[in-house]
Design a protein around this motif. Structure first.
Motif, PDB file in Angstrom:
ATOM      1  N   GLU A  21      -4.341  -2.028   2.100  1.00  0.00           N
ATOM      2  CA  GLU A  21      -4.564  -0.883   2.972  1.00  0.00           C
ATOM      3  C   GLU A  21      -5.159   0.269   2.171  1.00  0.00           C
ATOM      4  OE1 GLU A  21      -4.052  -0.918   6.238  1.00  0.00           O
ATOM      5  OE2 GLU A  21      -3.484  -3.040   6.062  1.00  0.00           O
ATOM      6  N   GLN A  53      -1.135  -1.043  -0.603  1.00  0.00           N
ATOM      7  CA  GLN A  53      -2.339  -0.218  -0.623  1.00  0.00           C
ATOM      8  C   GLN A  53      -3.166  -0.527  -1.866  1.00  0.00           C
ATOM      9  OE1 GLN A  53      -0.324   3.517  -0.505  1.00  0.00           O
ATOM     10  NE2 GLN A  53      -0.207   3.573   1.743  1.00  0.00           N
ATOM     11  N   ARG A  97       1.587  -4.459   3.869  1.00  0.00           N
ATOM     12  CA  ARG A  97       0.665  -3.324   3.919  1.00  0.00           C
ATOM     13  C   ARG A  97       0.596  -2.582   2.584  1.00  0.00           C
ATOM     14  NH1 ARG A  97      -1.000  -2.339   8.940  1.00  0.00           N
ATOM     15  NH2 ARG A  97      -1.667  -0.220   8.399  1.00  0.00           N
TER      16      ARG A  97
END
Length: 629
Positions: free
Chosen positions: A106, A135, A133
């Protein structure tokens, strides 16, 4: 026949080759062996395309796969469909750490610079990282010492071995050490902004001294300078998350206390009380001046967000003169210039001794801000103005002559003036006074004249003493002769007394003989008278009586002469005349060869004797001669 046999041989060969070929196809084209110490990176040769912006597949898309092959045998990965690349394990040695950069995931929020930590088994589970999720970019999480199977298609791992390639120094990837005599000032590079009005980020809990970046951020930690410090020890710190500056511990020497002025902390709440109107004090951990000072020792303080003012608890000497104490508080002070009542200007040196108790140290700093401010803004005008005002009330000579009184008055006045600042006045001392030169010249000339007069008097007394000494020495030198003369005088006096007693005895003897002779003559006459006739008796008796009367008159005359001599000269004078006569008859020296000196009141013994002898002689010449019978 031959053909039949050949046909059967072909059938037998096919029966044998076809299973082998199948086995080879199964094991050779679909089996992968991953050795210990390696991992298998799977690359799918064809399949669905990845979504735009994605690099790693986790749902069968073509390209790098998130799943890694662990050591062992793996089947069903056909070589025409998959490619497996063997990659070594990531090794992080003890005392070191490794940083991670995610190539996929992400996007980072605009306010963040490090990727959020997600559950992914220390980046060994790429599918979990993407599913949770994770990053892309630099990660807040990091790897500590150990062995890791990291998917190189998803993660770049920065170690000490390849730190330079990533623009870092290998020392940044070692466990951070804080020595025992240092404290670490922390600057956090990620988090929310520092609250408005605050100098540093407030303290947050449970982040394990910045070793757990995600907990720090989740707890509301702020980026920038931090209130909290790192104590002595070893710390696993992500250099992309924190920077640490090592500074010495704050040392409070013996004889001092440290008053802390904090620019960060909890809300300011004054605890000084209503009576303290010129400042305020707060509890430890709040903004402001802490009510409790730091005692002597070493303290782990963040000197970037707080100031420590050292306050001496011993006596402090301040000099208004051309000298400075080691504390340097009086470096800007100089001699005080004053003007007297009679218009003369002069300067004087002053030493002021003060004391600040440990309890009052925070109150003093709260009032004036620092020890130097106390000297410059309180003591300097207080002491200087007092002496300027007091000097205008008297003349220069009066100021000089009453120095001790001025010093006592200054002490009382300054003590009252500075006690309102919670400072104790120990003593006020007046040092060197430099009066006007023209005035002092007259005083000096007068003093020199007085000293010269005193010197002359001393010299005169010394000369008198010298003369007395010479006289005493002369007397001492003739002392033997003086003693001998005194002894001779005593001998002469004893001889004279003996002669006088002898003369007195002779006079008594003469008198007794005369009386005896007279009595004898009378008795003879009486005897003759008895033998002769009555006529002759009468004539003889008359003659005897006449002779006896004559003898009696002669004796009476001598006795009268003695009495009159004593009446005229006195017993002592008459005796002296008799002694002189007797001494003359016997040729005895009346005056010794060495005379004895007398005092100023009269002469010596010889002078007395001569004077009395002369007086007796004069009386004797003028005395009437007794009539003869």
């Amino acid at each position: 026949m031959f053909e039949f046999i050949q046909a059967h041989l072909l059938l037998l060969t096919g029966a044998i080759v076809l299973p082998g070929l199948a086995i080879w196809l199964i094991f050779g084209l679909g089996t992968w062996v991953i050795r210990e110490g390696e991992s298998g990176l799977i690359i799918r040769r064809f399949g669905r395309q990845l979504s735009p912006g994605r690099l790693v597949a986790r749902k069968g898309e073509a390209g790098y796969q998130a799943r890694m092959l662990p050591p062992g045998w793996h089947f069903g990965l056909w070589r025409w469909q998959y490619k497996v690349v063997r990659v070594p394990l990531v090794i992080v040695r003890p005392g070191e750490m490794a940083l991670v950069v995610a190539k996929d995931g992400e996007p980072l929020p605009a306010e963040r610079i490090l990727g959020e930590v997600v559950e992914c088994d220390d980046f060994q589970d790429a599918e979990a990282f993407l599913t949770n999720r994770g990053q892309r970019g630099r990660q807040a999480g990091f790897l500590t010492a150990g062995h890791y199977r990291i998917n190189p298609a998803l993660f770049d791992v920065v170690t000490t071995a390849n730190a330079v390639k990533h623009g870092m120094d290998a020392s940044q990837l070692r466990v951070f050490q804080v020595p025992a005599d240092r404290v670490g000032i922390v600057t956090v590079l990620d988090g929310k902004p520092v609250p408005a009005g605050d100098l540093a980020g407030p303290v947050v809990e449970a982040h394990d001294s910045f070793q757990n970046p995600q907990v720090f951020i989740d707890a509301g930690g702020s980026r920038g300078l931090q209130e909290e410090v790192l104590m002595s020890g070893s710390w696993n710190l992500n250099p992309w998350f924190v920077q640490v500056e090592l500074i010495p511990l704050t040392e409070i020497p013996i004889g001092y206390v440290g008053v802390v002025v904090s620019y960060v902390g909890r809300e300011h709440v004054d605890v000084s009380g209503d009576s303290f109107t010129h400042g305020d004090l707060v509890e430890k951990g709040r903004k402001g001046v802490w009510v409790e000072p730091l005692l002597p020792g070493k303290h782990p303080l963040n000197t970037r967000v707080m100031k420590v003012e050292l306050v001496p608890t011993t006596n402090i000497v301040l000099n208004w003169a051309n000298r400075t104490e080691s504390h340097k508080y009086d470096d800007k002070l100089s001699s005080i210039h004053v003007r007297s009542k009679d218009g003369f200007g002069f300067s004087l040196d002053v030493s002021q001794i003060i004391h600040i108790s440990m309890k009052n140290a925070p109150r003093v700093i709260s009032r004036v801000g620092s020890m130097q401010n106390l000297v410059d803004h309180v003591l300097q005008p207080t002491v200087g103005n007092y002496f300027r005002n007091s000097a205008q009330e008297v003349t220069v000579l009066e100021f000089l002559s009453a120095r001790s009184d001025r010093q006592k008055q200054a002490f009382d006045a300054i003590r009252k003036a500075i006690q309102v600042y919670d400072v104790e006045c120990i003593d006020t001392l007046i040092g060197d006074i430099v009066p006007p030169a023209e005035l002092m010249k007259t005083q000096t000339d007068r003093k020199i004249a007085e000293e010269l007069q005193r010197t002359y008097e001393v010299q005169r007394m010394a000369e008198v003493k010298r003369q007395d000494l010479q006289r005493e020495l002369a007397i001492a030198n003739i002392q033997a002769e003086v003693v001998r003369s005194e002894q001779q005088v005593r001998i002469s006096e004893q001889n004279a007394r003996a002669q006088v007693e002898s003369a007195r005895g002779e006079a008594l003897s003469v008198k007794a003989r005369a009386e005896a002779e007279a009595e004898s003559v009378r008795m003879v006459g009486l005897a003759k008278a008895d033998a002769e006739s009555q006529t002759v008796l009468k004539v003889g008796a008359a003659k005897a009586e006449a002779e006896a009367g004559l003898v009696l008159k002669v004796g009476a005359a001598k006795a009268e002469a003695h009495r009159q001599g004593q009446d005229a000269l006195g017993a002592a004078g008459y005796t002296a005349v008799q002694i002189a006569s007797i001494l003359g008859e016997h040729h005895v020296k009346l005056v010794p060869d060495i005379s004895v000196g007398g005092n100023a009141q009269g002469g010596g013994l010889a002078e007395v004797l001569i004077g009395r002898m002369l007086a007796s002689s004069a009386q004797g010449l003028s005395a009437p001669v007794p009539p003869k019978s």
